[in-house]
Write a protein that holds these residues in place. Structure first.
Motif, PDB file in Angstrom:
ATOM      1  N   ASP A 224       0.920  -1.169  -0.110  1.00 45.50           N
ATOM      2  CA  ASP A 224      -0.305  -0.345   0.295  1.00 45.50           C
ATOM      3  C   ASP A 224       1.390   1.459   0.013  1.00 45.50           C
ATOM      4  OD1 ASP A 224      -1.933  -1.839   0.286  1.00 45.50           O
ATOM      5  OD2 ASP A 224      -2.641  -1.246   2.591  1.00 45.50           O
ATOM      6  N   ASN A 225       0.587   2.372  -0.971  1.00 43.19           N
ATOM      7  CA  ASN A 225       1.540   3.184  -0.784  1.00 43.19           C
ATOM      8  C   ASN A 225       0.263   4.932   0.283  1.00 43.19           C
ATOM      9  OD1 ASN A 225       2.224   5.897  -1.844  1.00 43.19           O
ATOM     10  ND2 ASN A 225       3.099   5.178  -3.556  1.00 43.19           N
ATOM     11  N   VAL A 226       0.599   4.926   1.205  1.00 40.56           N
ATOM     12  CA  VAL A 226      -0.483   5.901   1.789  1.00 40.56           C
ATOM     13  C   VAL A 226       0.142   7.475   1.729  1.00 40.56           C
ATOM     14  CG1 VAL A 226       0.492   3.737   3.968  1.00 40.56           C
ATOM     15  CG2 VAL A 226       2.066   6.392   3.773  1.00 40.56           C
ATOM     16  N   LYS A 231      -3.890   1.211  -2.536  1.00 36.02           N
ATOM     17  CA  LYS A 231      -4.085   0.138  -1.595  1.00 36.02           C
ATOM     18  C   LYS A 231      -3.411  -1.129  -2.884  1.00 36.02           C
ATOM     19  CE  LYS A 231      -7.119  -1.553   1.615  1.00 36.02           C
ATOM     20  NZ  LYS A 231      -5.095  -1.656   2.662  1.00 36.02           N
ATOM     21  N   VAL A 272      10.011  -0.295   0.240  1.00 37.16           N
ATOM     22  CA  VAL A 272       8.234   0.058   1.722  1.00 37.16           C
ATOM     23  C   VAL A 272       9.453   0.743   2.773  1.00 37.16           C
ATOM     24  CG1 VAL A 272       7.600  -2.092   1.303  1.00 37.16           C
ATOM     25  CG2 VAL A 272       9.397  -2.111   2.820  1.00 37.16           C
ATOM     26  N   LEU A 276       6.252   2.948   8.869  1.00 36.22           N
ATOM     27  CA  LEU A 276       4.979   3.648   7.832  1.00 36.22           C
ATOM     28  C   LEU A 276       3.960   1.700   8.214  1.00 36.22           C
ATOM     29  CD1 LEU A 276       5.448   4.616   4.387  1.00 36.22           C
ATOM     30  CD2 LEU A 276       4.995   6.560   7.373  1.00 36.22           C
ATOM     31  N   ASP A 279       4.331  -3.860   5.133  1.00 36.40           N
ATOM     32  CA  ASP A 279       4.067  -3.691   3.516  1.00 36.40           C
ATOM     33  C   ASP A 279       3.830  -1.922   3.193  1.00 36.40           C
ATOM     34  OD1 ASP A 279       5.306  -5.690   3.592  1.00 36.40           O
ATOM     35  OD2 ASP A 279       3.296  -7.166   3.418  1.00 36.40           O
ATOM     36  N   LYS A 280       4.215  -1.338   3.262  1.00 41.16           N
ATOM     37  CA  LYS A 280       3.845  -0.016   3.695  1.00 41.16           C
ATOM     38  C   LYS A 280       4.822   0.615   2.783  1.00 41.16           C
ATOM     39  CE  LYS A 280      -0.279   0.318   5.048  1.00 41.16           C
ATOM     40  NZ  LYS A 280      -0.485  -1.147   6.093  1.00 41.16           N
ATOM     41  N   ARG A 281       4.506   2.033   1.729  1.00 45.12           N
ATOM     42  CA  ARG A 281       5.554   2.590   1.800  1.00 45.12           C
ATOM     43  C   ARG A 281       4.873   4.506   1.277  1.00 45.12           C
ATOM     44  NH1 ARG A 281       6.396   4.372  -4.068  1.00 45.12           N
ATOM     45  NH2 ARG A 281       8.407   3.607  -3.306  1.00 45.12           N
ATOM     46  N   ARG A 282       5.771   4.972   0.699  1.00 45.25           N
ATOM     47  CA  ARG A 282       4.848   6.463   0.690  1.00 45.25           C
ATOM     48  C   ARG A 282       5.531   7.173  -0.358  1.00 45.25           C
ATOM     49  NH1 ARG A 282       5.561   9.953   5.927  1.00 45.25           N
ATOM     50  NH2 ARG A 282       7.958   9.275   5.747  1.00 45.25           N
TER      51      ARG A 282
END
Length: 758
Positions: A224-226, A231, A272, A276, A279-282
């Motif tokens: 998921d890209n916050v 998602k 990632v 965060l 399995d999160k990235r920004r």
């Protein structure tokens, strides 16, 4: 049934025994055939076809059947199966192989990879950066991984090895086809779809055929890209194919024409940020590493008396898109990103004469020409939201820096290799390549630069906002021409003390092309006291000393390969970043060593069973470094290079009979990769300051299992990849400018494969 019950027990026993003996004979014949196949694997690692057991190189080979059985469709699976090799994979189309620990980091921006990647005759890894297309591995004849420098026969970039993907040629005598469908679920519900097909069509008996291959991959993401709010952002769509026409008008003359095209479009990066969450990235927009590669090849062959002439001409066009959010440098406090579309146009011509192998002397003589034109359009951008928030004005659009660079790389070489057989059990080989490489970079007129980053920094961190930018036009510039001329060589001696064992000793060298920095001589607009970008990097050089043993026993039912090596690597090309503005550049530093042991063990201990164990122990460290080189690169004396101390895999495979002449197969594979550093420990330009981006990957173990059944022309299999869902960090990006720098092992994937042949 009554008649059967009335039969004497002895007759029934005799009949049963006869059936068992028949099945045993058939099974034994199959196993003998497999053993014979193991004992006579043919490779062309020395530019001639010869048994693997006689090649004085450390080589791993995988056939199409092995690739299909293990679900290997790209680079990811190849590294696990090859001792001493790891894949640095930040995302799809963002790959670098490392062999024998020869790498300073897993990224190598602006540098050739230390492992050359060939698709047939085309070196696709020579594009000078890490955005390298993931090729499809369907309907290949075999994949060869040659460890150790291969500069004599494969030129620049094969510093630590060469990966060769050899596709199938058409067959004028058989109408055949195949298809393979792979459907799986990754993690909690990401669907993975892979479709492949091949058709071989004879056009004229014995003389002409067309072979067409196509593939499509559609894989849902699981990260998921916050920042973008998307998602499962790292979805992948990839498709392509190739068509090969073979014409053999006589027994001596052949002509083969091949057209291939592959397009790969990941929707976002797979890197990632663990801070965060899982399995999160920004990023402010999707980070993309897309690629489209179109290749044209014409291969001509003519068999003279005693020697074969081969001419291969390849034209390649590779379009890549490199979009990445750089705001991680400033903790996402300001907008700072790069959109970098580029194109490589490559022409490769090689001509070889290869002698027949019916005398004491074998030889190869050839010439090589390589030309690559590379254009990159650099666009460093802010975004509309930040510009409105900061009040910064004066930009023509959201881009604060635009410039267009192009570089031209040429390589010409003559090469030859001689093998003299003193007897059937003793032979020696000597090879040399003498070549010239030149590279030159240019900046086209028409772009502009600005002081946006300085203004944005003052606004975001000191509250001084609303200032207008100053724009400066970018003038045309011609970079210095880098040129290297010289030889690379390989010498080896082989001895077969008994028919089942071959030993060899070898010394070989490798090299990489020189690199010219596009912004050589420029100072930082943010800090005038920061480093001045150097003109570039000269070729680095590597010498490999190797002892090897290859053994076959019990009619090929047991096999073992060992290689012991010591490597001296000098004038190491390194990629560094200027601290103030993160401009990348290439330079050279002193030297390093790498020493280790590689092994491959294979056995067929009982009917239906095949066991394999491979691994590599490695120690690679910097051993020569001046204070100035340390300051420039961030290296320190005795720093580890970017390779694990141990990696290896074990596979158990069992084949068995099923009712109605069906065949079953079950396999279990375990792969382990040790931890290793992602880069040198210090900040370039700041001696003694530990880099905030210095880190280690995590040691990880991946377990794959499968079971399949073949019913005539149809095969159905169930599989699970990463059975225990190991989510370790297997890649750490060495640069500070991105928010998410960590690659993780792909989640558990469960699926089914259905294959069909006719």
């Amino acid at each position: 049934m009554a008649a059967l019950l009335a039969m004497p027990v002895s007759v029934l026993a005799q009949a049963t025994t006869a059936v068992i003996e028949k099945q045993a004979r058939e099974g034994s014949e199959r196993e003998t055939a497999k053993a014979h196949e193991l004992d006579t694997v043919i490779v062309s690692a020395t530019r001639r076809s010869e048994p693997l057991k006689d090649v004085p190189l450390s080589v791993s080979v995988m056939s199409q059947e092995e690739l299909d059985a293990k679900g290997v469709v790209g680079y990811e699976g190849l590294a696990y199966e090859t001792p001493g090799v790891i894949l640095n994979r930040a995302s799809a189309n963002f790959n670098n192989f490392t062999a024998r620990g020869i790498a300073t980091n897993g990224y190598g921006a602006g540098l050739q990879s230390t492992v050359a990647i060939y698709i047939d005759e085309l070196p696709i890894s020579a594009n000078g950066n890490s955005t390298i297309l993931d090729p499809s591995l369907y309907d290949v004849e075999r994949v060869e991984f040659l460890r150790g420098p291969q500069g004599t026969l494969f030129g620049s970039g094969s510093l630590a090895g060469a990966l060769r993907i050899l596709t199938h040629a058409p067959d004028p005598n058989v109408f055949e086809g195949s298809a393979l469908v792979d459907l799986g679920v990754t993690g909690s519900g990401a669907l993975r779809q892979r479709y492949n097909a091949m058709l071989n069509i004879p056009l004229a008996e014995d003389t002409m055929a067309l072979r067409v291959v196509g593939f499509s991959r559609n894989e849902d993401g699981y990260i998921d890209n916050v920042g973008t709010g998307v998602k499962n952002a790292n979805s992948l769509k990839s498709w392509g194919g190739r068509a090969t026409l073979l014409w053999e008008p006589t027994d001596r003359l052949s002509a083969q024409m091949r057209l291939s095209r592959e397009e790969s479009t990941p929707e976002d990066s797979s890197l990632v940020n663990p801070d965060l969450g899982k399995d999160k990235r920004r990023s402010d927009r999707p980070d993309k590493f897309t690629g489209t590669m179109t290749n044209y090849n014409l291969t001509l062959g003519y068999q003279f008396d005693g020697v074969k002439l081969t001419s291969s001409s390849t034209w390649s066009d590779y379009k890549a898109l490199f979009n990445v959010d750089l705001a991680g440098t400033y903790n996402q406090a300001l907008a700072f990103a790069l959109d970098g579309p580029g194109e490589n146009r490559t022409f490769v011509q090689e001509v070889r004469l290869v002698s027949d192998t019916d005398g004491p002397l074998d030889w190869v003589l050839g010439g090589f020409h390589y030309k690559r034109d590379r254009d990159v359009f650099f666009g460093y951008r802010s975004n509309e939201q930040y510009l409105a928030q900061s009040g910064i004005t004066g930009l023509p659009d959201e881009y604060y820096l635009r410039y267009h660079t192009y570089d031209v790389t040429r390589e010409q070489a003559l090469f030859g290799q001689l093998t003299w057989h003193f007897s059937d059990d003793v032979w020696a080989t000597a090879g040399v390549r003498y070549g010239s490489i030149q590279a030159q970079g240019f900046t086209r007129e028409g772009g502009y630069s600005s002081d946006y980053l300085t203004l944005a920094y003052y606004c975001s961190f000191y509250g001084v906002c609303g200032l207008p930018v100053t724009i400066t036009p970018v003038e045309a510039a011609t970079g210095a021409k880098a040129r290297e001329t010289g030889p690379s060589y390989r010498v080896s001696a082989s001895w077969r003390p008994v028919p089942s064992i071959t030993t060899y000793a070898a010394v070989a060298t490798g090299f990489r092309a020189p690199v010219v920095n596009a912004r050589a001589g420029s100072a930082s607009t943010m800090d005038p006291d920061d480093l001045i970008i150097p003109y570039g990097a000269d070729s680095d050089k590597l010498t490999n000393y190797e002892l090897g043993l290859k053994g076959r026993w019990l009619d090929g039912r047991m096999a073992a390969n060992f290689a012991l090596y010591y490597i001296d690597w000098s004038d190491i090309q390194v990629q560094a970043n200027r601290v103030s503005d993160q401009v990348q550049f290439a330079t050279n530093i002193g030297g390093a060593y790498s020493r280790g042991l590689e092994f491959e063990l294979m056995a067929m201990p009982a009917m239906g069973w095949t066991l394999a164990l491979n691994g590599a122990f490695n120690q690679a460290r910097v051993d020569r470094l001046t204070p100035a080189e340390a300051a420039m690169s961030g290296a320190v004396k005795d720093a580890r290079l970017s390779g694990p101390k141990f990696s290896g895999s074990a596979t158990a495979n069992y084949s068995f009979d099923l009712p109605r002449n069906a065949q079953g197969n079950a396999s279990l594979a375990v792969a382990h990769v040790g931890a290793y550093p992602n880069a040198f420990p210090h900040v370039p330009g700041q001696p003694g300051v530990v880099s905030p981006t210095f880190d280690y990957t995590q040691a990880h173990t991946v377990v794959n299992a499968s079971v399949a059944a073949a019913f005539g022309t149809t095969t159905v299999g169930l599989y699970v990849e990463n059975l225990f869902d190991d989510r370790s960090v297997n890649y750490v990006h060495p640069e500070a400018f991105i928010d998410g720098r960590y690659g993780v092992v792909r989640p558990r994937t469960v699926g089914v494969r259905v294959g069909y042949t006719f």
